[in-house]
Design an enzyme around this catalytic site. Structure first.
Site, short mmCIF file in Angstrom:
data_model
loop_
_atom_site.label_atom_id
_atom_site.label_comp_id
_atom_site.label_asym_id
_atom_site.label_seq_id
_atom_site.Cartn_x
_atom_site.Cartn_y
_atom_site.Cartn_z
CB THR A 1 -13.73 43.65 -32.79
OG1 THR A 1 -13.99 42.31 -33.29
CG2 THR A 1 -15.21 43.82 -32.28
CB CYS B 1 -0.50 66.31 -41.27
SG CYS B 1 -1.37 65.10 -42.53
CB CYS C 1 -6.45 60.65 -38.34
SG CYS C 1 -5.55 60.76 -39.90
CG LEU D 1 -15.37 39.85 -29.54
CD1 LEU D 1 -16.01 41.16 -29.50
CD2 LEU D 1 -14.47 39.68 -28.38
N GLY D 2 -17.08 36.91 -32.14
CA GLY D 2 -16.58 36.72 -33.20
C GLY D 2 -15.11 36.20 -33.19
CD GLU E 1 -4.05 45.79 -28.15
OE1 GLU E 1 -4.38 45.85 -29.35
OE2 GLU E 1 -3.73 47.06 -27.58
#
Length: 381
Positions: free
Chosen positions: A49, A214, A198, A86-87, A43
Site C-alpha cells: 500500500t 550508482c 529512484c 485499507l485491505g 509497517e
C-alpha cells in the site's frame, strides 16, 4: 574491490543518503517519535500500500487504539472495523495478535531482542529490521520493494529479484550498508529514495544524492533494472448477489471464520463462474434465488440487474452482478451454515450500513444503494 565491498563507497553512500534524508524526508505521522507501536502499525499498513493511502488510515487507527494495551484488549471485530477500507485484512488480525503477544509476553513493551521481535505474529525479517532500527537505532538491515530497487541499481544487479540468489545478494548489501548509528534514518532514507527519486520507471537520476556512486547509471542501464518475472494474469471470476428488501430492511449475511472475510457482512452472494476466492460455491450450479435460500433460508424473487462491480482480490479479478429482489417467504437463519462460511443472516436498516464491517465491493454497493435507493426497492429517506 567495488560497491558494497569497498569501505569508501559504503561510507559515501551512508553520508550522502543521511544528509539528503535530513532535508528531504516527508513529514509522516509515524516519524514524529520513535514509538515502536506506531512504527509497527505503520509497517503493517504499508504492506503493498502507498504512503499517501496509509496516512489517513493510520491516524484513524491509532486514534482508536493508541498503544499496545488498547489494541490487545479490543475485540477483533472492532480492530477490523478500524482497519476497514485499507485491505489486506489478514494484516489487521496479525497486528492484533502481535499486540496481544507484546502485552502477554513482554509487559506491553516492544522487545529489543531481534529473535523476540521476529517471533511476533506477522513480523518478518524486513519488518523486524524496520522496528529495531527506527525505534531502537539498532543496525539491522531492511529490504523491501523500494530499498531493493535502490540497491539493485547501485550495484547494477541484473538478475531477477525474485530469485533466492538475488535476495541473498541484496540482503548482504543492505547489512553492509546500514551504519552503526542513525540506522533507522538510513533505512528510511533508502526507502524514501526509492519512493521519491529512484522510481520503478524513469528514475530521476539528476536529483539523486548517490547518482555518482550508482553502477547502473554509469552503465546506462538504470531503466532496465530491476528485472522481475511478469506476474500471471488474474483469474476471472463471476459472482452474483441480491439486495433483497423487506419492509424497508435489506437482507445481509455475516461470514464466519477463519477466512479472507471472516466477520465481514455482505449481500447474499453466489459464485457463477471461475475460481472461488471466498468459498461461496455450493459444488453444483444453482440459480441465484436457490443460492440465496440455501445461504439464508429466505426465498427471494429476483428482479433485474441494477449494478455491476469489478474488484480484485489476491490473484482473482471478480465481477459482481447485483440484482434487486423482493422476499418470497422464509426467515433468515441465525445458525452457522456448514461449508458455506456464513455465521448469520439478518435484516438490516440501511441507516445502519455504516456500523457493519464491509469489504470494498460491499461498501461500493452500499454507496450505490444510498445514492439511488428507489432502484433497489427502497424509499428515499
Amino acid at each position: 574491490m567495488g560497491g558494497d565491498l569497498d569501505a569508501g563507497w559504503v561510507a559515501t553512500i551512508r553520508r550522502r543518503l543521511l544528509a539528503w534524508f535530513a532535508t528531504e524526508k516527508r513529514d509522516l505521522p509515524w516519524r514524529a517519535d520513535r514509538d515502536p507501536y506506531r512504527i509497527l502499525v505503520s509497517e503493517m499498513m504499508l504492506v503493498q500500500t502507498t504512503v499517501a493511502a496509509v496516512v489517513p488510515f493510520f491516524e484513524r487507527f491509532v486514534g482508536v487504539f493508541p498503544d499496545f494495551e488498547a489494541l490487545a484488549g479490543a475485540e477483533e471485530e472492532r480492530v477490523v472495523k478500524a482497519w476497514e477500507g485499507l485491505g489486506y485484512y489478514r494484516r489487521a488480525r496479525q497486528l492484533h495478535a502481535a499486540a496481544k503477544a507484546v502485552v502477554a509476553e513482554h509487559g506491553g513493551r516492544m522487545p529489543e531482542d531481534p529473535a523476540a521481535v521476529l517471533a511476533l505474529p506477522g513480523v518478518g525479517r524486513y519488518m523486524a529490521g524496520a522496528i529495531l532500527s527506527q525505534a531502537f537505532d539498532r543496525p539491522e538491515p531492511i529490504l523491501e520493494a523500494n530499498s531493493q530497487r535502490v540497491l539493485a541499481r547501485l550495484l547494477a544487479w541484473t538478475e531477477d529479484l525474485a530469485t533466492t540468489s538475488s535476495k541473498k545478494r541484496l540482503w548482504d548489501a543492505a547489512a553492509r550498508l546500514v551504519p552503526p548509528e542513525q540506522a533507522g534514518d538510513f533505512n528510511q532514507a533508502m526507502m524514501e529514495l526509492g519512493a521519491l527519486i529512484c522510481s520503478p520507471r524513469s528514475p530521476r537520476c539528476l536529483f539523486c544524492p548517490v547518482a555518482a556512486e550508482c553502477e547502473a547509471r554509469r552503465l546506462g542501464i538504470q531503466d532496465q533494472i530491476p528485472r522481475t518475472r511478469p506476474k500471471p494474469a488474474p483469474t476471472a471470476v463471476l459472482e452474483a448477489c441480491v439486495v433483497a428488501v423487506r419492509e424497508g430492511r435489506v437482507l445481509m449475511v455475516r461470514r464466519s471464520g477463519p477466512g479472507l472475510w471472516a466477520g465481514f457482512w455482505e449481500f447474499p452472494t453466489i459464485h457463477r463462474e471461475g475460481g472461488d476466492p471466498a468459498a461461496r460455491s455450493f459444488g453444483d450450479p444453482v440459480d441465484l434465488a436457490d443460492g440465496v435460500e440455501r445461504l439464508t433460508g429466505v426465498r427471494v424473487e429476483v428482479a433485474g440487474q441494477v449494478q455491476s462491480i469489478t474488484y480484485g482480490v489476491t490473484r482473482y479479478r471478480v465481477r459482481l452482478d447485483a440484482y434487486a429482489a423482493t422476499v418470497g417467504g422464509g426467515r433468515g437463519r441465525r445458525k452457522p451454515l456448514p461449508g458455506k462460511g456464513l455465521s448469520e443472516a439478518a435484516w438490516v436498516d440501511p441507516a445502519s450500513f455504516g456500523e457493519l464491517t464491509l469489504a470494498a465491493a460491499g461498501r461500493r454497493l452500499v454507496a450505490a444503494i444510498i445514492d439511488e435507493p428507489e432502484a433497489w426497492g427502497l424509499a428515499r429517506p
